[in-house]
Design a protein around this motif. Structure first.
Motif, PDB file in Angstrom:
ATOM      1  N   LEU A  20      -2.504  -3.217 -13.211  1.00  0.00           N
ATOM      2  CA  LEU A  20      -2.738  -4.347 -14.103  1.00  0.00           C
ATOM      3  C   LEU A  20      -3.576  -5.405 -13.399  1.00  0.00           C
ATOM      4  O   LEU A  20      -3.524  -5.554 -12.181  1.00  0.00           O
ATOM      5  CB  LEU A  20      -1.413  -4.930 -14.576  1.00  0.00           C
ATOM      6  N   ALA A  21      -4.337  -6.153 -14.165  1.00  0.00           N
ATOM      7  CA  ALA A  21      -5.318  -7.086 -13.611  1.00  0.00           C
ATOM      8  C   ALA A  21      -4.728  -8.478 -13.428  1.00  0.00           C
ATOM      9  O   ALA A  21      -3.514  -8.673 -13.441  1.00  0.00           O
ATOM     10  CB  ALA A  21      -6.547  -7.128 -14.530  1.00  0.00           C
ATOM     11  N   ALA A  22      -5.626  -9.467 -13.268  1.00  0.00           N
ATOM     12  CA  ALA A  22      -5.204 -10.825 -12.937  1.00  0.00           C
ATOM     13  C   ALA A  22      -4.375 -11.488 -14.027  1.00  0.00           C
ATOM     14  O   ALA A  22      -3.651 -12.445 -13.754  1.00  0.00           O
ATOM     15  CB  ALA A  22      -6.438 -11.685 -12.629  1.00  0.00           C
ATOM     16  N   ASP A  23      -4.484 -11.008 -15.271  1.00  0.00           N
ATOM     17  CA  ASP A  23      -3.731 -11.630 -16.365  1.00  0.00           C
ATOM     18  C   ASP A  23      -2.391 -10.943 -16.605  1.00  0.00           C
ATOM     19  O   ASP A  23      -1.831 -10.998 -17.700  1.00  0.00           O
ATOM     20  CB  ASP A  23      -4.559 -11.646 -17.653  1.00  0.00           C
ATOM     21  N   THR A  24      -1.845 -10.318 -15.540  1.00  0.00           N
ATOM     22  CA  THR A  24      -0.564  -9.622 -15.665  1.00  0.00           C
ATOM     23  C   THR A  24       0.550 -10.554 -16.117  1.00  0.00           C
ATOM     24  O   THR A  24       1.370 -10.200 -16.968  1.00  0.00           O
ATOM     25  CB  THR A  24      -0.176  -8.994 -14.309  1.00  0.00           C
ATOM     26  N   VAL A  25       0.600 -11.761 -15.534  1.00  0.00           N
ATOM     27  CA  VAL A  25       1.664 -12.704 -15.895  1.00  0.00           C
ATOM     28  C   VAL A  25       1.550 -13.097 -17.366  1.00  0.00           C
ATOM     29  O   VAL A  25       2.558 -13.166 -18.079  1.00  0.00           O
ATOM     30  CB  VAL A  25       1.617 -13.950 -14.985  1.00  0.00           C
ATOM     31  N   VAL A  26       0.333 -13.319 -17.834  1.00  0.00           N
ATOM     32  CA  VAL A  26       0.132 -13.655 -19.247  1.00  0.00           C
ATOM     33  C   VAL A  26       0.623 -12.514 -20.138  1.00  0.00           C
ATOM     34  O   VAL A  26       1.302 -12.741 -21.140  1.00  0.00           O
ATOM     35  CB  VAL A  26      -1.350 -13.965 -19.531  1.00  0.00           C
ATOM     36  N   ALA A  27       0.281 -11.271 -19.755  1.00  0.00           N
ATOM     37  CA  ALA A  27       0.727 -10.113 -20.540  1.00  0.00           C
ATOM     38  C   ALA A  27       2.252 -10.055 -20.590  1.00  0.00           C
ATOM     39  O   ALA A  27       2.833  -9.731 -21.632  1.00  0.00           O
ATOM     40  CB  ALA A  27       0.161  -8.827 -19.946  1.00  0.00           C
ATOM     41  N   GLY A  28       2.903 -10.377 -19.469  1.00  0.00           N
ATOM     42  CA  GLY A  28       4.361 -10.401 -19.459  1.00  0.00           C
ATOM     43  C   GLY A  28       4.925 -11.518 -20.321  1.00  0.00           C
ATOM     44  O   GLY A  28       5.956 -11.340 -20.987  1.00  0.00           O
ATOM     45  N   CYS A  29       4.267 -12.665 -20.308  1.00  0.00           N
ATOM     46  CA  CYS A  29       4.701 -13.774 -21.172  1.00  0.00           C
ATOM     47  C   CYS A  29       4.587 -13.396 -22.642  1.00  0.00           C
ATOM     48  O   CYS A  29       5.473 -13.723 -23.450  1.00  0.00           O
ATOM     49  CB  CYS A  29       3.863 -15.021 -20.878  1.00  0.00           C
ATOM     50  N   ILE A  30       3.506 -12.712 -23.000  1.00  0.00           N
ATOM     51  CA  ILE A  30       3.353 -12.254 -24.383  1.00  0.00           C
ATOM     52  C   ILE A  30       4.465 -11.271 -24.735  1.00  0.00           C
ATOM     53  O   ILE A  30       5.063 -11.335 -25.824  1.00  0.00           O
ATOM     54  CB  ILE A  30       1.969 -11.603 -24.591  1.00  0.00           C
ATOM     55  N   ALA A  31       4.784 -10.353 -23.810  1.00  0.00           N
ATOM     56  CA  ALA A  31       5.855  -9.384 -24.064  1.00  0.00           C
ATOM     57  C   ALA A  31       7.192 -10.082 -24.263  1.00  0.00           C
ATOM     58  O   ALA A  31       7.958  -9.755 -25.177  1.00  0.00           O
ATOM     59  CB  ALA A  31       5.938  -8.389 -22.900  1.00  0.00           C
ATOM     60  N   ALA A  32       7.502 -11.066 -23.393  1.00  0.00           N
ATOM     61  CA  ALA A  32       8.749 -11.819 -23.534  1.00  0.00           C
ATOM     62  C   ALA A  32       8.758 -12.608 -24.839  1.00  0.00           C
ATOM     63  O   ALA A  32       9.785 -12.690 -25.520  1.00  0.00           O
ATOM     64  CB  ALA A  32       8.927 -12.762 -22.346  1.00  0.00           C
ATOM     65  N   GLY A  33       7.604 -13.182 -25.184  1.00  0.00           N
ATOM     66  CA  GLY A  33       7.498 -13.956 -26.421  1.00  0.00           C
ATOM     67  C   GLY A  33       7.673 -13.094 -27.651  1.00  0.00           C
ATOM     68  O   GLY A  33       8.287 -13.521 -28.638  1.00  0.00           O
ATOM     69  N   LEU A  34       7.147 -11.865 -27.609  1.00  0.00           N
ATOM     70  CA  LEU A  34       7.318 -10.948 -28.736  1.00  0.00           C
ATOM     71  C   LEU A  34       8.788 -10.594 -28.928  1.00  0.00           C
ATOM     72  O   LEU A  34       9.288 -10.563 -30.053  1.00  0.00           O
ATOM     73  CB  LEU A  34       6.486  -9.685 -28.528  1.00  0.00           C
ATOM     74  N   ASP A  35       9.488 -10.329 -27.821  1.00  0.00           N
ATOM     75  CA  ASP A  35      10.927 -10.030 -27.941  1.00  0.00           C
ATOM     76  C   ASP A  35      11.676 -11.184 -28.584  1.00  0.00           C
ATOM     77  O   ASP A  35      12.527 -10.985 -29.450  1.00  0.00           O
ATOM     78  CB  ASP A  35      11.511  -9.737 -26.553  1.00  0.00           C
ATOM     79  N   ARG A  36      11.366 -12.413 -28.144  1.00  0.00           N
ATOM     80  CA  ARG A  36      12.032 -13.583 -28.723  1.00  0.00           C
ATOM     81  C   ARG A  36      11.599 -13.798 -30.172  1.00  0.00           C
ATOM     82  O   ARG A  36      12.419 -14.155 -31.032  1.00  0.00           O
ATOM     83  CB  ARG A  36      11.706 -14.815 -27.871  1.00  0.00           C
ATOM     84  N   ALA A  37      10.316 -13.569 -30.451  1.00  0.00           N
ATOM     85  CA  ALA A  37       9.816 -13.765 -31.815  1.00  0.00           C
ATOM     86  C   ALA A  37      10.497 -12.820 -32.793  1.00  0.00           C
ATOM     87  O   ALA A  37      10.800 -13.195 -33.933  1.00  0.00           O
ATOM     88  CB  ALA A  37       8.299 -13.554 -31.850  1.00  0.00           C
ATOM     89  N   TRP A  38      10.778 -11.588 -32.343  1.00  0.00           N
ATOM     90  CA  TRP A  38      11.439 -10.642 -33.238  1.00  0.00           C
ATOM     91  C   TRP A  38      12.879 -11.037 -33.511  1.00  0.00           C
ATOM     92  O   TRP A  38      13.451 -10.648 -34.540  1.00  0.00           O
ATOM     93  CB  TRP A  38      11.346  -9.231 -32.678  1.00  0.00           C
TER      94      TRP A  38
END
Length: 399
Positions: free
Chosen positions: A369-387
């Motif tokens: 994974l590239a430099a935006d790995t943390v952002v991708a993880g934040c999106i994943a965490a946000g999707l779980d919470r959004a659901w």
């Protein structure tokens, strides 16, 4: 008593409709678009029940017809999928040198992405920069702040719920101030979630990287700072006090002078093995041009024996930390990330040491994974919470 019984009886069909709607939505989220027949087969529900449940989640604005399945015997079947615009997630990575962010819809599609160099010299100015980045991201995505379902900030440090503050924030100056969290909530509203940055990177690895089909793994990040994200039984683990994975505090040799000061503030392992420690060791050893860990590694690759010795010592230190993780948790996989962890040839050097140190040797891989790995993880965490918010909307629609 009659009234209570009647109320419970009336509520039961509503509850069943809501549960059925959540079941279908989960299948559509993971496998969609799907037809009614396919949803009936996957869920085990009857076709009339599927039709009723689809109506519930369609009224809630969560799914829509996406097209028709053709090329198979029989009449064309209408396909249903998650309506992406039903929610949006903002993910932000607050770092010492860069601020990164992205906006994604409920289907996980990234609508905008941006990275800017951090200029702030204090915490409040850093929050203003984050807010400015968020405004640009929302503008590029073509949505307003009111359309956000969840905002997640990936940050160094550990959240302390008793003090409502961040602690162990490493090199991010002033970020552990009690004023930071209230200011972030003022800037981003109540739907704000703070996730440790390395934990967020581990979530990204679970969703997009080597951890996708692995039950348990440790994501070990070695670079400007040092940390670990631990996934066990498919779930990110924070521990009782939120410090699971804070391996920078493993009690390695502290040294003297600036090394000892670093050890007291950021942890002994960080003081011994972070990028700054590699640079200090190289300069003490007389390696010319050792202005960064990357240049020390490059010198070693060119055949500089002194630099090669420093890289070998770094590999030994990281192998000791990984060995500790193996003996305590015994994960299926170790993933190395960060500038040092992903450096060419470093994986092999660490594995060579692990063969001598560890009682067993799990798979060890370098994150792709590239430099935006943390952002991708934040999106994943946000999707779980959004659901989770989506589930509540289904219940309201069914009533």
């Amino acid at each position: 008593m009659t009234v209570v019984a009647g109320g419970a009886s009336a509520a039961r069909p509503q509850l069943i409709r809501a549960i059925n709607g959540k079941v279908l939505l989960d299948h559509l989220r993971r496998s969609g678009p799907l037809s009614r027949t396919e949803l009936a087969r996957l869920s085990g529900l009857s076709k009339p029940t599927v039709s009723a449940a689809l109506g519930t989640i369609e009224r809630a604005g969560l799914v829509h017809a996406t097209g028709q399945r053709t090329g198979v015997p029989g009449p064309a079947a209408i396909l249903y999928g998650v309506r992406p615009e039903a929610g949006f997630i903002l993910g932000l990575d607050v770092g010492r040198e860069f601020l990164r962010g992205a906006v994604a819809d409920l289907a996980g599609t990234v609508r905008s992405r941006m990275s800017v160099r951090a200029k702030a010299v204090d915490a409040m100015a850093r929050i203003q920069e984050l807010a400015g980045l968020a405004t640009k991201l929302l503008g590029d995505a073509g949505i307003g702040a009111s359309q956000l379902t969840q905002t997640v900030i990936g940050s160094p440090g550990v959240y302390d719920p008793k003090l409502d503050t961040l602690t162990l924030t490493g090199r991010l100056s002033g970020w552990d101030s009690p004023a930071v969290l209230p200011a972030l909530r003022d800037a981003f509203g109540p739907a704000l979630m703070i996730e440790n940055d390395v934990d967020a990177a581990a979530l990204a690895e679970r969703v997009h990287g080597h951890g996708r089909d692995v039950d348990s793994f440790a994501f070990v990040s070695v670079g400007t700072g040092i940390g670990m994200g631990l996934v066990l039984d498919g779930k990110l683990r924070h521990g009782s006090h939120g410090v699971a994975g804070e391996i920078s505090y493993l009690p390695f040799a502290e040294g003297t002078g600036s090394d000892a000061r670093d050890a007291r503030k950021r942890g002994s392992f960080d003081a011994s093995a972070s990028a700054a420690a590699v640079v200090r060791a190289a300069r003490r050893a007389g390696v010319r041009g050792a202005s960064s860990a990357e240049k020390v590694f490059a010198a070693a690759a060119r055949g500089n024996a002194v630099a090669a010795g420093i890289v070998a010592e770094e590999a030994l230190l990281v192998a000791k930390a990984v060995c500790t993780v193996i003996t305590v948790v015994d994960p299926d996989l170790i993933v190395l990330g960060g500038g040092i962890g992903q450096a060419p040839g470093f994986l092999e050097a660490v594995v060579d040491q692990l063969r001598l140190l560890a009682p067993v040797l799990p798979e060890v891989k370098v994150s792709v994974l590239a430099a935006d790995t943390v952002v991708a993880g934040c999106i994943a965490a946000g999707l779980d919470r959004a659901w989770q918010h989506v589930a509540a909307r289904i219940g309201n629609s069914a009533s």
